[in-house]
Design a protein around this motif. Structure first.
Motif, mmCIF file in Angstrom:
data_model
loop_
_atom_site.group_PDB
_atom_site.id
_atom_site.type_symbol
_atom_site.label_atom_id
_atom_site.label_comp_id
_atom_site.label_asym_id
_atom_site.label_seq_id
_atom_site.Cartn_x
_atom_site.Cartn_y
_atom_site.Cartn_z
ATOM 1 N N LEU A 28 89.772 -32.500 -68.382
ATOM 2 C CA LEU A 28 90.420 -33.369 -67.394
ATOM 3 C C LEU A 28 91.039 -32.513 -66.298
ATOM 4 N N THR A 29 90.671 -32.791 -65.061
ATOM 5 C CA THR A 29 91.159 -31.971 -63.947
ATOM 6 C C THR A 29 92.554 -32.423 -63.497
ATOM 7 N N PRO A 30 93.341 -31.502 -62.974
ATOM 8 C CA PRO A 30 94.704 -31.850 -62.535
ATOM 9 C C PRO A 30 94.690 -32.696 -61.270
ATOM 10 N N SER A 31 95.848 -33.203 -60.923
ATOM 11 C CA SER A 31 95.996 -33.992 -59.706
ATOM 12 C C SER A 31 95.553 -33.183 -58.491
ATOM 13 N N ARG A 32 94.888 -33.841 -57.558
ATOM 14 C CA ARG A 32 94.443 -33.152 -56.342
ATOM 15 C C ARG A 32 95.568 -33.047 -55.319
ATOM 16 N N ARG A 33 96.649 -33.754 -55.545
ATOM 17 C CA ARG A 33 97.765 -33.737 -54.602
ATOM 18 C C ARG A 33 98.507 -32.409 -54.708
ATOM 19 N N PRO A 34 98.729 -31.713 -53.607
ATOM 20 C CA PRO A 34 99.448 -30.435 -53.641
ATOM 21 C C PRO A 34 100.832 -30.600 -54.269
ATOM 22 N N GLN A 35 101.190 -29.640 -55.104
ATOM 23 C CA GLN A 35 102.474 -29.687 -55.783
ATOM 24 C C GLN A 35 103.451 -28.711 -55.130
ATOM 25 N N GLY A 36 104.440 -29.244 -54.435
ATOM 26 C CA GLY A 36 105.441 -28.391 -53.803
ATOM 27 C C GLY A 36 105.174 -28.170 -52.323
ATOM 28 N N ALA A 37 106.198 -27.735 -51.637
ATOM 29 C CA ALA A 37 106.128 -27.565 -50.178
ATOM 30 C C ALA A 37 105.134 -26.486 -49.773
ATOM 31 N N LYS A 38 105.114 -25.366 -50.496
ATOM 32 C CA LYS A 38 104.200 -24.278 -50.147
ATOM 33 C C LYS A 38 102.749 -24.719 -50.301
ATOM 34 N N ALA A 39 102.474 -25.411 -51.392
ATOM 35 C CA ALA A 39 101.108 -25.881 -51.628
ATOM 36 C C ALA A 39 100.700 -26.905 -50.572
ATOM 37 N N GLU A 40 101.627 -27.776 -50.195
ATOM 38 C CA GLU A 40 101.334 -28.780 -49.165
ATOM 39 C C GLU A 40 101.014 -28.112 -47.835
ATOM 40 N N ALA A 41 101.784 -27.088 -47.495
ATOM 41 C CA ALA A 41 101.557 -26.380 -46.231
ATOM 42 C C ALA A 41 100.211 -25.663 -46.247
#
Length: 323
Positions: free
Chosen positions: A34-47
């Motif tokens: 099962l793959t993890p969420s595709r949504r970036p986790q945290g501000a650094k990942a989002e950027a």
């Protein structure tokens, strides 16, 4: 302290295991893939994701279909005229093409046609599951769609996958044609991942055995055969292994195992960049660029090396006979 979800999952697998270790093993394998969420986790990942998305905005997007899934491929410099090298870039577990975009753009700016692949269950590809068979199938689909690659570059799980794809490791898959490989922070074997997963889930030994057996049922290869360094040894093509000794996710011992495969494998330590920052570190990009820019050995050089190996083999045989 374990989360509530982990406690419930452990209890569920334990209860099912008492009824049927085989079914519990199959369920554990599904959970493992099962793959993890595709949504970036945290501000650094989002950027980082946002910046990567901006870099890929101009890329051609092509959805590849293969048995068992569909995968998104981004092509840079696809419409440019003239002869150019073609490279494939593959991300790791829980990542996507956005996080590999600095490398992809770096190679494209040097004039190459670059294909960046989202593995199944990641990025803009379909599905919620990923295993080696799905990853290799997506890589093979990219080769069928775009043609032979001058080099394939993979990070982490993606690195192990391109090595196995190049070697035609899985039954029913043709080797992907590539002249060179670059493996960044890549594991050289898979067994340890299942051991760690079983320990985390507190699996009964019978359920653990069933989990590992499921690998063979799904992929056609037993878990103990998943030693990517063997694939690299058999390739006989130039391989650049890049790893950080401070990598906390994939031990540096995996890089050493790859390096032991033969003289065609080079090892570059990129210490200080860990497991994730390594894919965009300037010294790493420079080293990859230099490696990929090297001229391939000429036919004469290959013939000379082959003849030399034949002579050495003959001499060894003669010495044995005399002795």
């Amino acid at each position: 302290m374990p989360s509530f979800a982990l406690k419930v999952t452990r209890l569920g697998l334990s209860s099912l295991g008492r009824i049927s270790p085989r079914l519990a093993g199959k369920a554990a394998f599904k959970l493992f893939c099962l793959t993890p969420s595709r949504r970036p986790q945290g501000a650094k990942a989002e950027a980082a994701h946002s910046q990567g998305r901006a870099r890929l905005n101009s890329a051609e997007q092509i959805m590849l279909s293969f048995r068992g899934g569909r995968a998104m491929a981004y092509r840079l410099n696809g419409g440019a005229k003239g002869q150019r090298k073609r490279f494939l870039v593959v991300h790791g577990w829980g990542s996507s093409s956005e996080y590999m975009s600095e490398l992809a753009v770096f190679l494209a700016n040097a004039g190459a046609e670059v294909i960046s692949l989202d593995l199944p269950g990641h990025g803009r590809s379909w599905g919620r599951f990923l295993n080696v068979r799905l990853a290799v199938s997506a890589i093979v689909a990219a080769a069928e769609r775009f043609g032979a690659f001058d080099a394939t570059i993979g990070h982490s799980f993606g690195g192990a996958s391109i090595a196995m794809a190049a070697a035609g490791f899985l039954p029913g898959t043709e080797p992907t044609l590539t002249d060179r490989l670059v493996l960044i922070g890549a594991p050289s074997a898979m067994g340890w991942l299942f051991t760690d997963f079983g320990r985390m889930m507190r699996l009964d030994p019978k359920v653990q055995a069933a989990l590992e057996a499921e690998v063979g049922h799904v992929t056609g290869r037993a878990l103990d055969e998943y030693v990517a360094e063997h694939s690299v040894r058999d390739l006989g093509r130039p391989v650049l292994v890049i790893h950080a000794e401070d990598d906390k996710e994939v031990s540096a011992d995996h890089a050493r195992a790859y390096a032991s495969a033969g003289d065609h494998v080079r090892l570059l330590w990129a210490n200080g960049f860990g497991h994730r920052r390594i894919v965009s570190a300037a010294p790493v990009l420079e080293a990859i660029g230099e490696f990929l820019a090297e001229a391939p050995a000429s036919a004469e050089e290959n013939a000379f090396e082959s003849a030399g190996e034949t002579v050495i083999s003959f001499l060894r045989t003669s010495v044995r006979r005399v002795s």
